[in-house]
Design a protein around this motif. Structure first.
Motif, PDB file in Angstrom:
ATOM      1  N   LYS A 235       1.116  -5.336   4.142  1.00 51.68           N
ATOM      2  CA  LYS A 235      -0.266  -5.527   4.577  1.00 51.68           C
ATOM      3  C   LYS A 235      -0.374  -5.533   6.100  1.00 51.68           C
ATOM      4  O   LYS A 235      -1.381  -5.104   6.660  1.00 51.68           O
ATOM      5  CB  LYS A 235      -0.845  -6.808   3.978  1.00 51.68           C
TER       6      LYS A 235
ATOM      7  N   GLN B 146      -4.557   1.168   9.686  1.00 57.12           N
ATOM      8  CA  GLN B 146      -5.765   1.462   8.910  1.00 57.12           C
ATOM      9  C   GLN B 146      -6.853   2.125   9.749  1.00 57.12           C
ATOM     10  O   GLN B 146      -7.424   3.141   9.358  1.00 57.12           O
ATOM     11  CB  GLN B 146      -6.294   0.173   8.276  1.00 57.12           C
ATOM     12  N   ASP B 147      -7.174   1.563  10.894  1.00 53.21           N
ATOM     13  CA  ASP B 147      -8.229   2.132  11.736  1.00 53.21           C
ATOM     14  C   ASP B 147      -7.837   3.498  12.268  1.00 53.21           C
ATOM     15  O   ASP B 147      -8.673   4.417  12.361  1.00 53.21           O
ATOM     16  CB  ASP B 147      -8.545   1.182  12.891  1.00 53.21           C
TER      17      ASP B 147
ATOM     18  N   GLU C 207      -4.902   8.998   2.059  1.00 53.62           N
ATOM     19  CA  GLU C 207      -5.582   7.910   1.370  1.00 53.62           C
ATOM     20  C   GLU C 207      -4.545   6.916   0.870  1.00 53.62           C
ATOM     21  O   GLU C 207      -3.364   7.254   0.718  1.00 53.62           O
ATOM     22  CB  GLU C 207      -6.401   8.444   0.192  1.00 53.62           C
ATOM     23  N   HIS C 208      -4.984   5.679   0.624  1.00 55.13           N
ATOM     24  CA  HIS C 208      -4.040   4.657   0.190  1.00 55.13           C
ATOM     25  C   HIS C 208      -4.366   4.173  -1.219  1.00 55.13           C
ATOM     26  O   HIS C 208      -5.505   4.246  -1.667  1.00 55.13           O
ATOM     27  CB  HIS C 208      -4.058   3.464   1.146  1.00 55.13           C
TER      28      HIS C 208
ATOM     29  N   PHE D  17      -0.056  -1.856   7.142  1.00 51.96           N
ATOM     30  CA  PHE D  17      -1.277  -1.125   6.795  1.00 51.96           C
ATOM     31  C   PHE D  17      -2.431  -1.530   7.701  1.00 51.96           C
ATOM     32  O   PHE D  17      -3.231  -0.685   8.116  1.00 51.96           O
ATOM     33  CB  PHE D  17      -1.647  -1.385   5.334  1.00 51.96           C
ATOM     34  N   ALA D  18      -2.518  -2.822   8.018  1.00 51.23           N
ATOM     35  CA  ALA D  18      -3.583  -3.273   8.915  1.00 51.23           C
ATOM     36  C   ALA D  18      -3.441  -2.626  10.286  1.00 51.23           C
ATOM     37  O   ALA D  18      -4.441  -2.311  10.953  1.00 51.23           O
ATOM     38  CB  ALA D  18      -3.541  -4.795   9.041  1.00 51.23           C
TER      39      ALA D  18
ATOM     40  N   TYR E  26       0.835  -1.197   0.000  1.00 53.31           N
ATOM     41  CA  TYR E  26       0.000   0.000   0.000  1.00 53.31           C
ATOM     42  C   TYR E  26       0.871   1.249   0.000  1.00 53.31           C
ATOM     43  O   TYR E  26       1.780   1.387   0.826  1.00 53.31           O
ATOM     44  CB  TYR E  26      -0.921   0.001   1.225  1.00 53.31           C
TER      45      TYR E  26
ATOM     46  N   THR F  32      -3.354   0.707  -3.679  1.00 50.89           N
ATOM     47  CA  THR F  32      -2.738  -0.620  -3.688  1.00 50.89           C
ATOM     48  C   THR F  32      -1.720  -0.723  -4.822  1.00 50.89           C
ATOM     49  O   THR F  32      -2.000  -0.355  -5.960  1.00 50.89           O
ATOM     50  CB  THR F  32      -3.802  -1.714  -3.856  1.00 50.89           C
TER      51      THR F  32
END
Length: 658
Positions: A122, A129-130, A139-140, A125-126, A70, A142
């Protein structure tokens, strides 16, 4: 008459007007492409980057694939960050890094998004993300990142990195843009045009502030990105990884080739590194660390390092002499007249096969002398020059002194000396056989890469021919699409029966000659030759070339271990284990396996000394002179031993040759 002319002129004007009106109607109403060009202020052309092609080994295992990542973009006008320190902690950024990135983004545009962070995994980013919900303006998008699941073969595979300004300026056909990625070194560079695929184009509508408002014309003019083609290689990942473990704590190379196809089975450059280190957003830090490593892991030694071949070159000398008629299989030479010593202590009772088996230096001194003088009675310069020219032509057919043409960038030619070289070094007609005889045992001005010696082993295994060594065996599909030059058989001009004499000596060298008995594999007949390459910067280099089995060979191999001394121990042991692993798919010689893995031949590196503090010498109290500063100059650190890259003058006497 005049009336008729008037109507003709009016008709012409009407016709021209009708043509103009028709063209305007077509351009403004019917032709959407013109509308697209005229709407550049409201229609944005977005380039879609395709996935790069993946790379497989000979058994279909992944060597390189694409992992989704990302990219984080920022729109400065929308940014709202309640707590900058907490935000920097969330993204593992220093405050100075954050300020620098934001300054670049604002300089680019306040209203348009620009890159903030590239290649977030990932997992990363996880994790954020929240939390990003609390930070407006981010904004991201992929994208993908190259991933190397086998963690091996870094130098041969290469890496991808952002295209440089120089590369952008030197493009013959404009393709890359600032921020694009391009293959650098290895297969990634060699097959860049195949791996990169074909870009797609997407047209979107935007307002006067550059904010995207959706697809234009429902995507009627969009073109899809086409992924790059996959590469299928001849590499056996299992063998490659095993050879890596054997070369831990060593500097050197292992190159194995399948003789019947020319496909490279493994290519180790030691010390190595995990290719994933150069496939992340921390590329610059990782590359800088590798570049500063004194053992130079970024050098692809199998194709970029040059060494004197030592006694392994006696294989070529024997074959050339047999073909030329200078010797026969039964020829016997005494040690008399040779300035070189022999460690076999057999006092000239050896035939050609025995001389290969015991690596007799005086024997090959006499062989080389016969080759150059062609049995001439007088030791003259003319005979030396003509003989050396003939010898050069025959040896060059083995690929020595030129690039083999493997599908990797940066392959070096090496050095195969000729009369012109010695004319430059010593002056025309100022050299003769006594100047160049060290070539007889693979020393002097000879320089050969590990790849070429592995190819020499393949030539002997095939009894006189070879395919140009290559890593990629298929493009798109296994066995299809490769360059036709890798399917062309090359003959070296030596009759097949001569190879049996040399193979007999090589088998004897492994079973009862110069090789350690620990390298003998029950059930597999190995034909090998040891070599010890002189090294002016430290301990000699250990070399071993071999093929196996003797009949219907499956593997040809060359091993170089720098600063390890005698070739019959360090290099031969590594080669024996790799051969056993490839043919049996297991290793039964556990004692040798343990010994090799525990061996450490890394040359010592002397760390640079810190400059001593300046000493202040207080002047006499009654003196008006300025204070005297005494500087202490630190000792110059000793450079680590590196592969020989320049030819040296022939040495008058050598005791190596095993």
């Amino acid at each position: 008459m005049i009336e008729n002319r008037k109507f003709i002129v009016i008709g012409v004007f009407c016709l021209v007007g009708l043509v103009y009106l028709s063209r305007l109607f077509y351009l403004q109403i019917l032709d959407d492409s013109y509308s697209l060009e005229s709407s550049s202020n409201s229609i944005k052309r977005v380039i879609e980057i395709p996935y790069r092609g993946q790379i497989y080994d000979r058994n279909g295992k992944f060597m390189v694939y694409n992992t989704p990542v990302y990219d984080l973009y920022v729109t400065p006008q929308k940014v709202q960050i309640p707590d900058t320190a907490a935000f920097c902690h969330l993204l593992s950024l220093e405050r100075t890094e954050f300020d620098s990135i934001m300054a670049v983004a604002k300089a680019h545009s306040y209203r348009k998004p620009s890159l903030f962070l590239r290649q977030l995994s990932k997992e990363d980013f996880a994790r954020i993300q929240d939390a990003l919900v609390d930070y407006r303006g981010f904004e991201h998008v992929t994208s993908s990142m190259r991933t190397y699941p086998a963690h091996t073969m870094a130098n041969a595979l290469g890496y991808v990195s952002e295209v440089s300004r120089k590369q952008l300026d030197e493009q013959e056909t404009p393709y890359y843009r600032q921020g694009d990625y391009i293959g650098r070194s290895g297969l990634e560079e060699q097959y860049e045009s195949i791996l990169r695929g074909q870009r797609g184009i997407k047209f979107v509508m935007q307002n006067v502030h550059g904010v995207v408002k959706g697809s234009w014309k429902n995507g009627a003019f969009d073109s899809l990105a086409i992924a790059g083609k996959n590469l299928h290689t001849g590499i056996d990942v299992e063998i490659q990884q095993y050879a890596d473990t054997l070369m831990q704590n060593k500097v050197g190379s292992v190159v194995a080739i399948e003789p019947s196809t020319g496909q490279v089975l493994c290519m180790v450059s030691a010390p190595t590194y995990d290719p994933n280190a150069l496939s992340s957003r921390f590329f610059s830090k990782s590359y800088s660390k590798l570049a500063k490593n004194p053992y130079k892991p970024l050098i692809n030694r199998p194709v970029m390092a040059s060494y004197r071949p030592g006694s392994t070159f006696k294989l070529i000398q024997a074959l050339v002499a047999l073909q030329d008629g200078a010797v026969s299989p039964g020829s016997i030479f005494s040690h008399a007249g040779s300035p070189m010593k022999c460690h076999c202590n057999r006092s000239g009772r050896l035939n050609l096969s025995g001389a290969v088996q015991y690596s007799c230096n005086p024997y090959f001194y006499h062989v080389f002398r016969r080759l150059l003088y062609n049995n001439a009675e007088r030791n003259t310069f003319k005979a030396s020059a003509m003989g050396l020219h003939h010898w050069h032509d025959m040896v060059s057919k083995f690929g020595i002194g030129s690039r083999l043409g493997i599908d990797l960038p940066s392959e070096l030619k090496g050095s195969l000396p000729d009369a012109d070289l010695y004319d430059k070094l010593y002056g025309e007609k100022h050299w003769k056989f006594s100047t160049v005889y060290s070539l007889s045992i693979g020393e002097g001005e000879l320089l050969i890469s590990p790849l070429k010696m592995a190819n020499v082993a393949a030539i002997i295994a095939n009894r006189g021919w070879f395919y140009t060594p290559h890593i990629v065996s298929g493009i798109g599909e296994p066995g299809k699409g490769i360059d036709s030059k890798y399917l062309e058989k090359h003959e070296v001009g030596i009759d097949p029966q001569h190879f049996e004499v040399v193979a007999e000596g090589m088998q004897g060298a492994v079973e009862h000659g110069t090789t350690t008995m620990a390298a003998v594999i029950p059930g597999i007949t190995i034909c090998g030759k040891t070599g010890t390459s002189q090294n002016k910067k430290g301990k000699d280099h250990s070399i071993f070339v071999a093929f196996a089995p003797r009949e219907n060979p499956k593997i040809a191999i060359a091993v170089f271990v720098e600063n390890a001394g005698w070739g019959g121990i360090a290099a031969a042991s590594v080669a024996s284990l790799v051969i056993e692993k490839y043919i049996k798919r297991r290793v039964d010689n556990h004692a040798l396996d343990k010994k090799v893995k525990e061996s450490n031949y890394l040359p010592a590196i002397t760390p640079p000394k810190k400059p001593a503090p300046k000493k202040f010498v207080e002047p006499p109290k009654d003196s008006t002179a300025k204070p005297l500063i005494v500087k202490t100059v630190p000792a110059r650190p000793v450079a680590p031993a590196q592969p020989e890259t320049q030819s040296l003058a022939s040495r008058p006497v050598t005791t190596n040759g095993n």
